[in-house]
Design a protein around this motif. Sequence first.
Motif, PDB file in Angstrom:
ATOM      1  N   TYR A 177      -0.937   3.480  -7.182  1.00 51.48           N
ATOM      2  CA  TYR A 177      -1.656   2.225  -7.389  1.00 51.48           C
ATOM      3  C   TYR A 177      -0.963   1.431  -8.491  1.00 51.48           C
ATOM      4  CZ  TYR A 177      -3.733   4.739 -11.347  1.00 51.48           C
ATOM      5  OH  TYR A 177      -3.920   5.461 -12.505  1.00 51.48           O
TER       6      TYR A 177
ATOM      7  N   ARG B 242       7.646   3.151  -3.808  1.00 50.63           N
ATOM      8  CA  ARG B 242       7.451   3.929  -2.589  1.00 50.63           C
ATOM      9  C   ARG B 242       8.394   5.134  -2.558  1.00 50.63           C
ATOM     10  NH1 ARG B 242       4.757   1.860   1.176  1.00 50.63           N
ATOM     11  NH2 ARG B 242       5.370  -0.290   0.758  1.00 50.63           N
TER      12      ARG B 242
ATOM     13  N   ARG C 244      -2.804  12.089  -7.913  1.00 51.71           N
ATOM     14  CA  ARG C 244      -3.295  12.917  -6.818  1.00 51.71           C
ATOM     15  C   ARG C 244      -4.036  14.122  -7.387  1.00 51.71           C
ATOM     16  NH1 ARG C 244       0.251  15.044  -1.671  1.00 51.71           N
ATOM     17  NH2 ARG C 244      -1.517  15.926  -0.551  1.00 51.71           N
TER      18      ARG C 244
ATOM     19  N   SER D  30       0.848  -1.174   0.000  1.00 53.38           N
ATOM     20  CA  SER D  30       0.000   0.000   0.000  1.00 53.38           C
ATOM     21  C   SER D  30       0.893   1.235   0.000  1.00 53.38           C
ATOM     22  CB  SER D  30      -0.889  -0.001   1.242  1.00 53.38           C
ATOM     23  OG  SER D  30      -1.657   1.165   1.280  1.00 53.38           O
ATOM     24  N   ILE D  31       0.746   2.051  -1.049  1.00 53.17           N
ATOM     25  CA  ILE D  31       1.542   3.261  -1.187  1.00 53.17           C
ATOM     26  C   ILE D  31       0.574   4.421  -1.374  1.00 53.17           C
ATOM     27  CG2 ILE D  31       3.327   4.447  -2.512  1.00 53.17           C
ATOM     28  CD1 ILE D  31       4.266   1.661  -3.460  1.00 53.17           C
ATOM     29  N   LYS D  32       0.668   5.404  -0.497  1.00 57.10           N
ATOM     30  CA  LYS D  32      -0.257   6.532  -0.548  1.00 57.10           C
ATOM     31  C   LYS D  32      -0.126   7.256  -1.891  1.00 57.10           C
ATOM     32  CE  LYS D  32      -2.110  10.053   2.459  1.00 57.10           C
ATOM     33  NZ  LYS D  32      -2.020  10.687   3.743  1.00 57.10           N
ATOM     34  N   TYR D  33      -1.269   7.508  -2.532  1.00 53.69           N
ATOM     35  CA  TYR D  33      -1.400   8.183  -3.821  1.00 53.69           C
ATOM     36  C   TYR D  33      -0.838   7.380  -4.996  1.00 53.69           C
ATOM     37  CZ  TYR D  33      -2.174  12.042  -0.612  1.00 53.69           C
ATOM     38  OH  TYR D  33      -2.630  12.835   0.407  1.00 53.69           O
TER      39      TYR D  33
ATOM     40  N   TRP E 171       3.522   0.711 -11.337  1.00 52.31           N
ATOM     41  CA  TRP E 171       2.945   1.607 -10.343  1.00 52.31           C
ATOM     42  C   TRP E 171       2.730   2.982 -10.962  1.00 52.31           C
ATOM     43  CZ3 TRP E 171       1.172   0.588  -5.531  1.00 52.31           C
ATOM     44  CH2 TRP E 171       1.494  -0.656  -4.992  1.00 52.31           C
TER      45      TRP E 171
ATOM     46  N   ASN F 237       5.429  13.177  -4.416  1.00 48.99           N
ATOM     47  CA  ASN F 237       4.608  13.847  -3.416  1.00 48.99           C
ATOM     48  C   ASN F 237       5.244  15.178  -3.003  1.00 48.99           C
ATOM     49  OD1 ASN F 237       2.123  13.651  -1.988  1.00 48.99           O
ATOM     50  ND2 ASN F 237       3.315  13.365  -0.114  1.00 48.99           N
TER      51      ASN F 237
ATOM     52  N   TYR G 279       1.346   7.080  -9.981  1.00 48.89           N
ATOM     53  CA  TYR G 279       1.073   8.063  -8.930  1.00 48.89           C
ATOM     54  C   TYR G 279      -0.061   8.934  -9.435  1.00 48.89           C
ATOM     55  CZ  TYR G 279       1.832  11.989  -5.721  1.00 48.89           C
ATOM     56  OH  TYR G 279       1.690  12.976  -4.772  1.00 48.89           O
TER      57      TYR G 279
END
Length: 105
Positions: free
Chosen positions: A9, A47, A19, A4-7, A15, A54, A17
Amino acid sequence: MSASIKYAYLKGHTWLYRRHYPKDVALVVGQSVFKQSLKTGDPATARVRAAELNAIFERTVGQARSVSEGFQSDAKSANLELPWAATIARCHHHPEVVRQNWTAC
């Protein structure tokens, strides 16, 4: 169990990103979403790259808001009249009218 990685999938084997910009920032940057491939299928690498993106996102939001605040401050101090602002406010909920005839709003 998947990571699970914020913002971020996993789409297929890569993967991504994604947002959403806040509405005030989206107006300044001209897009509503910041989306970029992390170009990896490895969760550990994703990650790290997501954290980098981010930081870029947060910096962009800060810069956009400072530009926006500067513009608003300049408009207020110059006591600018924006006649088109009232038209936009009236037409906001009726885009079909705007397309047909701008002055009909």
